[in-house]
Structure formats: structure tokens, C-alpha cells
Write a protein that holds these residues in place. Sequence first.
Motif, short mmCIF file in Angstrom:
data_model
loop_
_atom_site.label_atom_id
_atom_site.label_comp_id
_atom_site.label_asym_id
_atom_site.label_seq_id
_atom_site.Cartn_x
_atom_site.Cartn_y
_atom_site.Cartn_z
N GLY A 12 0.69 -0.90 -0.07
CA GLY A 12 -0.12 0.11 -0.13
C GLY A 12 1.29 1.10 0.45
O GLY A 12 0.52 1.93 0.92
N CYS A 13 1.96 1.39 -0.94
CA CYS A 13 2.82 2.68 -0.58
C CYS A 13 2.02 3.72 -1.67
O CYS A 13 3.02 4.69 -1.70
N TRP A 14 1.26 3.51 -2.49
CA TRP A 14 0.99 3.66 -3.25
C TRP A 14 1.93 4.79 -4.51
O TRP A 14 1.85 5.71 -5.54
N GLY A 15 3.05 4.09 -4.86
CA GLY A 15 3.89 3.98 -5.62
C GLY A 15 2.86 4.17 -7.05
O GLY A 15 3.91 5.24 -7.86
N CYS A 16 2.38 2.98 -7.23
CA CYS A 16 1.87 2.87 -8.48
C CYS A 16 1.30 4.15 -9.07
O CYS A 16 1.04 5.11 -10.33
N ALA A 17 0.57 4.53 -8.13
CA ALA A 17 -0.99 5.56 -8.17
C ALA A 17 0.50 6.61 -8.32
O ALA A 17 -0.59 7.65 -9.50
N ASN A 18 1.32 7.14 -7.95
CA ASN A 18 1.98 8.01 -7.56
C ASN A 18 2.38 8.22 -9.37
O ASN A 18 3.03 9.55 -9.79
N ILE A 19 2.90 6.32 -10.49
CA ILE A 19 3.55 7.24 -11.42
C ILE A 19 2.27 7.10 -12.57
O ILE A 19 3.08 7.13 -13.53
N CYS A 20 1.50 6.32 -12.37
CA CYS A 20 0.69 6.32 -13.52
C CYS A 20 0.18 7.62 -14.19
O CYS A 20 0.13 8.68 -13.69
N SER A 130 5.12 8.23 17.47
CA SER A 130 5.04 6.12 17.35
C SER A 130 3.64 6.80 16.91
O SER A 130 2.72 7.08 17.60
N LYS A 131 2.66 6.57 16.04
CA LYS A 131 1.61 6.16 16.33
C LYS A 131 1.12 4.75 14.79
O LYS A 131 1.56 4.34 14.36
N TYR A 132 0.49 3.80 15.93
CA TYR A 132 0.68 2.86 15.90
C TYR A 132 -0.54 2.33 14.21
O TYR A 132 -2.30 2.06 15.07
N VAL A 133 -0.86 2.73 13.41
CA VAL A 133 -1.44 2.68 12.33
C VAL A 133 -1.35 3.28 11.14
O VAL A 133 -0.15 3.86 11.37
N GLN A 134 -1.71 2.17 9.79
CA GLN A 134 -0.67 2.63 8.30
C GLN A 134 -0.62 3.82 8.42
O GLN A 134 -2.52 4.28 7.93
N SER A 135 0.02 4.74 8.11
CA SER A 135 -0.26 6.05 7.72
C SER A 135 -0.86 6.07 5.68
O SER A 135 -0.20 5.19 5.07
N LYS A 136 -1.42 6.60 5.41
CA LYS A 136 -1.76 7.59 4.21
C LYS A 136 -1.43 7.42 3.64
O LYS A 136 -0.88 8.79 3.62
N MET A 137 -0.11 7.73 2.44
CA MET A 137 0.45 8.05 1.29
C MET A 137 0.78 9.13 0.77
O MET A 137 0.45 10.00 0.07
N GLY A 138 -1.23 8.69 -0.23
CA GLY A 138 -1.27 10.04 -0.96
C GLY A 138 -0.59 10.48 -1.94
O GLY A 138 0.00 8.88 -2.21
N TYR A 139 -0.12 10.83 -2.48
CA TYR A 139 0.49 11.57 -3.73
C TYR A 139 2.24 12.43 -2.86
O TYR A 139 2.65 13.03 -3.95
N THR A 140 2.28 11.62 -2.11
CA THR A 140 3.79 12.54 -0.99
C THR A 140 4.86 11.57 -2.41
O THR A 140 5.55 13.10 -2.47
N PHE A 141 4.98 11.03 -2.80
CA PHE A 141 6.35 10.73 -3.10
C PHE A 141 6.30 11.46 -4.69
O PHE A 141 7.18 11.81 -4.94
N THR A 142 4.99 11.97 -5.33
CA THR A 142 5.56 12.82 -5.87
C THR A 142 5.57 14.39 -6.00
O THR A 142 6.73 14.90 -6.39
#
Length: 381
Positions: A12-20, A130-142
Amino acid sequence: MIDIVDKRDCTGCWGCANICPKSCITMKTDKEGFDYPIVDESTCVKCKKCINVCPILHKEEIENNPVAYACFNKDEEVRTESSSGGIFTLIATNIIKDNGVVFGARFNELFEVEHSYVESVEDIKVFRGSKYVQSKMGYTFTKVKKFLEDGRKVLFSGTPCQIGGLKSFLGKDYKNLICIDIICHGVPSPLAWKKYKNEISSGKKITDVSFRDKTYGWKDYSFRMDFEDGTRYFEKGAENKYIRGFIGDIYLRNSCYQCKFKSLHRLSDLTLADFWGIENINSDMDDGKGTSFVIVNSERGNNIFQQIKEKIELEKANLEEVIKYNMSAVRSSYKNPRREYFFRNINRFKFNKLVEKTFKGSIYSRLKNKIYICMKNLGIR
Ligand SMILES: Cc1cc2nc3c(=O)[nH]c(=O)nc-3n(C[C@H](O)[C@H](O)[C@H](O)COP(=O)(O)OP(=O)(O)OC[C@H]3O[C@@H](n4cnc5c(N)ncnc54)[C@H](O)[C@@H]3O)c2cc1C
């Protein structure tokens, strides 16, 4: 076109959504609360960028010479607000003073966890703890890429799989990028957190949450939720059902049970963790207020670590010895045999009752659970 056949394969890293290039990948939240990519085939041009960027399908392997330390921040206030020794804040401060940008995981107004960035020293505190929850990446990589290409220094902090996703998305080494990962037990479901948070707050406005409150010390940490009306929910971590469900591996992301990023050869420049076992290894570095276990993985990591040396208490450590007390560095969490029960009944029971019932279960599952705990303690799969 990316196709997730087995959910254990997607972090769930969002890499694919960021690069499309056609923006035809959306991240859809599943019934357990985790994000997975969905491709709109009608607009997909089959360029395969999503496949090539996936850090699981194309995992980068590296060999480095990790060096380990026990340390903590001399600033007592920052150390108290941080999960272990408050090292992250010192590094982030140096980056910002050098006109850099810092990315990390923070709470939004609804107290969901998401990745974001800050550009001032005062704002670093939103990432502290530490926040013990998966953080939403969204379009952070971009956004990271844009800052890097503008020549700004960037500090990106996250889980090892998020670092893997970012590096894969960038596709080349940027000299102005510093990556910090954590030793990660696994990331809990945002849906489990939402249910717990809503039930505990029961309509009151939340003003602060700590999963690692140090009122009773670093090792005996507590869960705390503060409300606008001045009231507080406070419970020791050992008794708190959300923390117990997290440590008991009930609602981690499926990929965490076979994490591909468990290694002492990490993609990050620095790794931060709790120095569990410090009382047995170097009691002089243990005052009960929080000691960090820091692994320096690269030359770049070493350069930035040297810059904070004046502000920390520090001792070298033996990596292999420390790992024995923190197996999450190299070994995935075990899937709780009652995980499916938890998610199947998430709308049926109140959170605390559901966790209790998940741990208890039928006689058959109690037996299965006992075997699972024995295997976990013995380190057998
Ligand atoms: C989900 C999770 C599991 C962990 N499991 C272990 C473990 O098994 N063993 C261990 O020794 N340490 C673990 N840690 C790391 C540890 O709790 C501390 O984060 C670490 O010791 C750094 O502490 P600090 O005092 O230097 O800084 P702090 O200020 O406490 O660290 C904050 C840093 O953690 C990052 N962060 C916070 N929440 C998240 C999140 N949800 N996702 C990604 N990044 C986040 C922030 O961006 C920031 O960089 C875990 C942390 C998280 C978030």
C-alpha cells in the motif's frame, strides 16, 4: 497493468498510483481498511510503469555496513514527547535549518494518520511519537520528487516498505535525499483505529493522542487521548485493548506477516528504534526515560548523525546482540490465527469486546492460539 493477485504482496505504498501517467490507478480502501490499487482498464495505456515501480515486484537488494548505537536526546522535553530517545527531532531540525523539507506521519484533523511535510522547526512536533496505524501515503512521492528536483534537501521518514516504495518511484539516487526508517512490528488497520477512536471519544472532540505516553516511564508506556472539554482517556499499554490487539498481531496489514523489508541491510540511511534490552546491555544508558537504538546504514546517514552528536548521549552497540531483543528488525510478525474472526465481526461488537473475544475464541481456537504463542516465543514458524 498492475494486478494484485495475493493481498500479501501489496504494502500500500501508493507508488503505482503516483507514477501512472494517465492517472488511471486509484487506491481503494478494502473492508479491512487498507488501500490497494485498482486500474481503470479503459484509460490504461499498458506502459507498465506501475509494474516496474512496484517495490515488491522489483525489490532492490543492497549490502551495507550497518553500525549500531544506543543514544538519547539531551533535551528532556523533546525526549518525553518522543517514543524512544527523541533522535528523529534532532535530525529533522538539522535538515530544516539547512533550508530542507521533512516528511513524516502525522494526525490530520480527524486523527487519521497520513504522510505530510513540514518546513519549519516548530512544526516538526506533528511527526513526533509513533502512531500505530498505517499512514496514508497519497501523492507524497510526487511531492518528494518535486522538492528534490528543485534542489531542496529532503528528509523522508517512514516504514521500511514506504522507503522501498519511494526509492523505487524515484528510480535514481538523489544526493539531497536522506531516508530514515524504523524497526517496524507491522502497521495496524486504519479501520480498526477508526472504530477504536470513535468509540473512545464517543462524539467528543479529540485534541491529542499518544500511543506511547511516558507518564509511567518509557518501558511501561500508556495510551492517552485528550479531549477539547479538558477530559482525558488514559490506560497503561499492557491493559489497553488497542495496543494489545496491535502487539497480538490481530489487525496488521496482510503484507506485514511476510514483510520483504526485514533485513539488517536497509535501503534507508538511518534506522530508528526502541533500544529494548538496554538494561541488560548497557545499564548506564538506561534511565527509564527512553533510549533509542540507531543504526547508521550509509555514509550519508553517518554525516547527518555526526552533526547531532553534541546534542545526544551516545554509546556504540553490538548490532547482533541488540537484535536479539528486537526481532522485528529481521523477522515478520506472526499472523494471529483469529485475525479473520476480528475483521468478520468488526461491525458486530464494540472494539474492546471484539478484541477480548478474538483473543479468547472457542476451545479449538484457544488451543491454536496457545500453539501460536509458543511458536512465537520459540521463534518457530
Ligand atoms: C507502526 C510502528 C511500529 C513500530 N515497531 C517497532 C518495533 O517493533 N521495534 C522498535 O524498536 N521500534 C518500533 N517502532 C519505532 C519506535 O516506536 C520509534 O518510532 C523509534 O524508536 C523512533 O523514536 P524517536 O524517539 O527517535 O522519535 P519519534 O519522534 O518518536 O519518532 C517519530 C518518527 O516515526 C515516524 N512515524 C510515526 N508513526 C508512523 C507511522 N504510522 N508510519 C510511518 N512512520 C511513522 C514519524 O514520521 C517520525 O519519523 C515502530 C513505530 C511504528 C510507527
